[in-house]
Design a protein around this motif. Structure first.
Motif, PDB file in Angstrom:
ATOM      1  N   TRP A  44     -37.153  56.171 -15.051  1.00 55.39           N
ATOM      2  CA  TRP A  44     -38.457  56.773 -15.565  1.00 55.39           C
ATOM      3  C   TRP A  44     -39.396  56.899 -14.399  1.00 55.39           C
ATOM      4  CZ3 TRP A  44     -39.967  53.291 -20.283  1.00 55.39           C
ATOM      5  CH2 TRP A  44     -38.962  53.773 -21.308  1.00 55.39           C
ATOM      6  N   LYS A  53     -45.362  56.444 -14.074  1.00 60.32           N
ATOM      7  CA  LYS A  53     -46.311  56.715 -15.142  1.00 60.32           C
ATOM      8  C   LYS A  53     -45.535  56.352 -16.371  1.00 60.32           C
ATOM      9  CE  LYS A  53     -49.428  60.105 -17.089  1.00 60.32           C
ATOM     10  NZ  LYS A  53     -50.285  61.510 -16.916  1.00 60.32           N
ATOM     11  N   GLU A  54     -44.127  56.661 -16.737  1.00 63.59           N
ATOM     12  CA  GLU A  54     -43.685  56.512 -18.017  1.00 63.59           C
ATOM     13  C   GLU A  54     -43.399  54.872 -18.266  1.00 63.59           C
ATOM     14  OE1 GLU A  54     -40.557  60.166 -18.663  1.00 63.59           O
ATOM     15  OE2 GLU A  54     -40.399  58.986 -16.921  1.00 63.59           O
ATOM     16  N   ARG A  55     -43.201  54.089 -16.954  1.00 67.76           N
ATOM     17  CA  ARG A  55     -42.794  52.648 -17.178  1.00 67.76           C
ATOM     18  C   ARG A  55     -44.222  52.359 -17.463  1.00 67.76           C
ATOM     19  NH1 ARG A  55     -39.847  53.741 -12.630  1.00 67.76           N
ATOM     20  NH2 ARG A  55     -41.273  53.120 -11.179  1.00 67.76           N
ATOM     21  N   GLU A  56     -45.309  52.659 -16.867  1.00 62.75           N
ATOM     22  CA  GLU A  56     -46.634  51.951 -17.260  1.00 62.75           C
ATOM     23  C   GLU A  56     -46.978  52.291 -18.717  1.00 62.75           C
ATOM     24  OE1 GLU A  56     -51.331  52.400 -15.950  1.00 62.75           O
ATOM     25  OE2 GLU A  56     -50.049  53.621 -15.129  1.00 62.75           O
ATOM     26  N   ALA A  57     -46.632  53.548 -19.208  1.00 60.03           N
ATOM     27  CA  ALA A  57     -46.918  53.603 -20.518  1.00 60.03           C
ATOM     28  C   ALA A  57     -46.047  53.024 -21.731  1.00 60.03           C
ATOM     29  CB  ALA A  57     -46.559  55.424 -20.982  1.00 60.03           C
ATOM     30  N   TYR A  58     -44.878  52.603 -21.200  1.00 58.82           N
ATOM     31  CA  TYR A  58     -44.144  51.624 -21.920  1.00 58.82           C
ATOM     32  C   TYR A  58     -44.585  50.209 -21.896  1.00 58.82           C
ATOM     33  CZ  TYR A  58     -40.182  48.775 -23.743  1.00 58.82           C
ATOM     34  OH  TYR A  58     -39.633  47.977 -24.460  1.00 58.82           O
ATOM     35  N   THR A  59     -45.041  49.761 -20.680  1.00 56.26           N
ATOM     36  CA  THR A  59     -45.468  48.513 -20.407  1.00 56.26           C
ATOM     37  C   THR A  59     -46.998  48.260 -21.339  1.00 56.26           C
ATOM     38  OG1 THR A  59     -44.390  48.228 -18.378  1.00 56.26           O
ATOM     39  CG2 THR A  59     -46.293  46.667 -18.764  1.00 56.26           C
ATOM     40  N   ASN A  60     -47.428  49.208 -21.649  1.00 55.06           N
ATOM     41  CA  ASN A  60     -48.886  49.082 -22.255  1.00 55.06           C
ATOM     42  C   ASN A  60     -49.058  49.774 -23.566  1.00 55.06           C
ATOM     43  OD1 ASN A  60     -50.052  47.961 -19.945  1.00 55.06           O
ATOM     44  ND2 ASN A  60     -50.065  49.662 -18.855  1.00 55.06           N
ATOM     45  N   ASP A  61     -47.684  50.156 -24.061  1.00 59.76           N
ATOM     46  CA  ASP A  61     -47.721  50.859 -25.300  1.00 59.76           C
ATOM     47  C   ASP A  61     -48.500  49.897 -26.788  1.00 59.76           C
ATOM     48  OD1 ASP A  61     -47.154  52.721 -27.473  1.00 59.76           O
ATOM     49  OD2 ASP A  61     -44.903  51.773 -27.456  1.00 59.76           O
ATOM     50  N   TRP A  90     -38.411  55.387 -27.309  1.00 64.23           N
ATOM     51  CA  TRP A  90     -38.483  55.458 -26.018  1.00 64.23           C
ATOM     52  C   TRP A  90     -37.077  56.107 -25.275  1.00 64.23           C
ATOM     53  CZ3 TRP A  90     -42.758  55.314 -23.351  1.00 64.23           C
ATOM     54  CH2 TRP A  90     -43.966  54.868 -23.901  1.00 64.23           C
TER      55      TRP A  90
END
Length: 85
Positions: free
Chosen positions: A18, A21-29, A77
């Motif tokens: 990813w 930005k995608e990893r950050e979205a997952y982390t803060n989902d 995801w």
């Protein structure tokens, strides 16, 4: 609170490809309640980065929901699920 699917497990299941930005979205989902699980510090330490083939909740009555939420999170995801899971 802890990620239902730990970050290291997500990484091993496809998040490693990813974008940041995608990893950050997952982390803060916060968009889907099952993405996180409330556990005690002791339970969190025993869970670590293990997947459902290696660790399940101590209370058997919650295990079905835990595994179902695990699979739903991985599907949401688009993460891979290995045969042991």
């Amino acid at each position: 609170m802890d990620h239902l699917v730990p970050l290291a497990e997500a990484w091993d299941s496809g998040a490693g490809t990813w974008t940041a930005k995608e990893r950050e979205a997952y982390t803060n989902d916060l968009g889907d309640a099952p993405s996180f699980i409330a556990v005690s510090a002791k339970t969190n330490r025993s869970k670590g980065d293990k997947d459902v083939a290696e660790w399940l909740l101590p209370f058997e009555g919650d295990r079905c929901t835990y595994v179902s939420d695990w699979v739903a999170t991985k599907m949401r995801w688009q993460l891979t699920v290995d045969p042991a899971e």
